[in-house]
Motif scaffolding. Structure first.
Motif, mmCIF file in Angstrom:
data_model
loop_
_atom_site.group_PDB
_atom_site.id
_atom_site.type_symbol
_atom_site.label_atom_id
_atom_site.label_comp_id
_atom_site.label_asym_id
_atom_site.label_seq_id
_atom_site.Cartn_x
_atom_site.Cartn_y
_atom_site.Cartn_z
ATOM 1 N N VAL A 1 0.879 -1.257 -0.078
ATOM 2 C CA VAL A 1 0.051 -0.117 -0.081
ATOM 3 C C VAL A 1 0.878 1.109 -0.105
ATOM 4 C CG1 VAL A 1 -1.887 1.254 1.445
ATOM 5 C CG2 VAL A 1 -1.753 -1.357 1.236
ATOM 6 N N ALA A 2 0.528 2.130 -0.996
ATOM 7 C CA ALA A 2 1.443 3.419 -0.932
ATOM 8 C C ALA A 2 0.397 4.353 -1.548
ATOM 9 C CB ALA A 2 2.612 3.195 -1.872
ATOM 10 N N GLU A 3 0.856 5.621 -1.399
ATOM 11 C CA GLU A 3 0.088 7.033 -1.907
ATOM 12 C C GLU A 3 1.063 7.646 -2.994
ATOM 13 O OE1 GLU A 3 -1.635 11.002 -0.258
ATOM 14 O OE2 GLU A 3 -1.487 9.129 1.153
ATOM 15 N N GLY A 4 0.728 8.013 -4.094
ATOM 16 C CA GLY A 4 1.421 8.588 -5.238
ATOM 17 C C GLY A 4 0.465 9.319 -5.963
ATOM 18 N N VAL B 1 -4.386 6.502 -3.225
ATOM 19 C CA VAL B 1 -3.873 5.331 -2.467
ATOM 20 C C VAL B 1 -3.874 4.169 -3.157
ATOM 21 C CG1 VAL B 1 -4.366 3.786 -0.542
ATOM 22 C CG2 VAL B 1 -4.853 6.180 -0.128
ATOM 23 N N ILE B 2 -2.578 3.522 -3.320
ATOM 24 C CA ILE B 2 -2.418 2.427 -4.338
ATOM 25 C C ILE B 2 -2.219 1.221 -3.757
ATOM 26 C CG2 ILE B 2 -0.955 1.802 -6.294
ATOM 27 C CD1 ILE B 2 0.025 4.795 -6.561
ATOM 28 N N ARG B 3 -3.057 0.174 -4.073
ATOM 29 C CA ARG B 3 -2.938 -1.062 -3.443
ATOM 30 C C ARG B 3 -2.809 -2.132 -4.298
ATOM 31 N NH1 ARG B 3 -5.429 -1.284 1.626
ATOM 32 N NH2 ARG B 3 -5.670 -3.482 1.364
ATOM 33 N N GLN C 1 -2.317 -13.344 -11.869
ATOM 34 C CA GLN C 1 -2.992 -11.804 -12.209
ATOM 35 C C GLN C 1 -2.618 -11.101 -11.200
ATOM 36 O OE1 GLN C 1 -7.403 -11.673 -12.437
ATOM 37 N NE2 GLN C 1 -7.124 -10.935 -10.327
ATOM 38 N N LEU C 2 -2.094 -9.929 -11.661
ATOM 39 C CA LEU C 2 -1.733 -8.390 -10.901
ATOM 40 C C LEU C 2 -2.925 -7.914 -10.790
ATOM 41 C CD1 LEU C 2 1.571 -7.813 -12.854
ATOM 42 C CD2 LEU C 2 1.257 -9.535 -10.837
ATOM 43 N N ALA C 3 -3.293 -7.377 -9.723
ATOM 44 C CA ALA C 3 -4.412 -6.416 -9.190
ATOM 45 C C ALA C 3 -3.980 -5.392 -8.404
ATOM 46 C CB ALA C 3 -5.699 -7.303 -8.515
ATOM 47 N N THR C 4 -4.364 -4.202 -9.143
ATOM 48 C CA THR C 4 -3.714 -2.834 -8.315
ATOM 49 C C THR C 4 -5.183 -2.024 -8.304
ATOM 50 O OG1 THR C 4 -1.809 -2.993 -9.679
ATOM 51 C CG2 THR C 4 -2.425 -0.742 -8.567
#
Length: 250
Positions: free
Chosen positions: A105-108, A127-129, A143-146
């Motif tokens: 989890v990050a913010e950008g 917010v990026i999960r 699978q990559l999930a964002t």
């Protein structure tokens, strides 16, 4: 037509005709130079083009091989949302998948192609999960999930925590935690070139794109009513998966 394009066309035709079969090794650069009467630079540019197209796969210190293309696994286009003991899921194909590592989890800044979907201004924070999903038995990433969530709604809430509890972020949105009401979803399917990180995580061959499913989540109540509160983008190996759908006679 340039020389490298001519060589690329000849190799492409040889692959299509079965002269070079899937999984087989093509001639060395020296041999191709002699066969086509061109320079090594020309050969390398032609091979690079076919690698980008997903027809060839160079192996370090092992030569160049014709890419194998096994039958694709079909993802049935599903317009329903389902629920099990873990929370919501959007296809029977994805239900068995599990996180292979803790989510990050990050913010950008919001990616430029998602700004309009989220109703944000360029440069706005989200917010990026990130999650890597796969087969829990084999450990293979499938699978990559964002998820991208507007920071003005998600930052400082449970949505920005690694562990959001039973049911995940959607239960937090619908329950008293945030009180955003009954969620609504819409989806779209597209494809694009894979990033280096996607290539690494999914084990993609050179030139293989990713199949993308972009899903928007809209709140119906509270301070977020009517807003897209999340954009979720999942990526899969486009050489392994295809989207299927039923066709009904009317």
């Amino acid at each position: 037509m340039t020389r490298w394009q001519d060589v690329a066309n000849r190799l492409r035709t040889a692959i299509a005709n079965g002269e070079y079969r899937p999984g087989s090794k093509i001639p060395t650069e020296d041999e191709l130079e002699d066969q086509h009467g061109v320079s090594r630079t020309t050969i390398r540019r032609a091979v690079a083009q076919l690698t980008t197209e997903g027809l060839l796969q160079p192996v370090r210190k092992g030569g160049t091989y014709v890419q194998q293309h096994p039958a694709r696994e079909r993802l049935i286009l599903d317009t329903n949302v389902w629920r099990d003991e873990l929370g919501y899921y959007f296809s029977s194909v994805t239900q068995p998948l599990r996180p292979l590592q803790p989510p990050t989890v990050a913010e950008g800044p919001c990616p430029p192609d998602l700004v309009a979907l989220l109703g944000l201004q360029a440069g706005a924070s989200v917010v990026i999960r990130d999650r890597v999903m796969g087969d829990p038995d084999t450990g293979r990433a499938v699978q990559l999930a964002t998820s991208y969530l507007p920071a003005d709604l998600a930052a400082g809430t449970v949505l920005a925590e690694a562990d959001t509890g039973p049911g995940g972020i959607y239960d937090r949105m619908e329950a008293a935690d945030l009180g955003w009401g009954r969620l609504e979803w819409a989806g779209a399917i597209s494809a694009r070139a894979a990033t280096p990180e996607e290539t690494r995580l999914l084990g993609l061959a050179p030139g293989v794109p990713v199949l993308c499913v972009t899903r928007t989540t809209t709140a119906t109540e509270g301070p977020a009513a009517g807003r897209v509160v999340e954009v979720n983008v999942t990526r899969r190996d486009a050489s392994r998966f295809e989207v299927g759908y039923p066709i009904d006679r009317r």
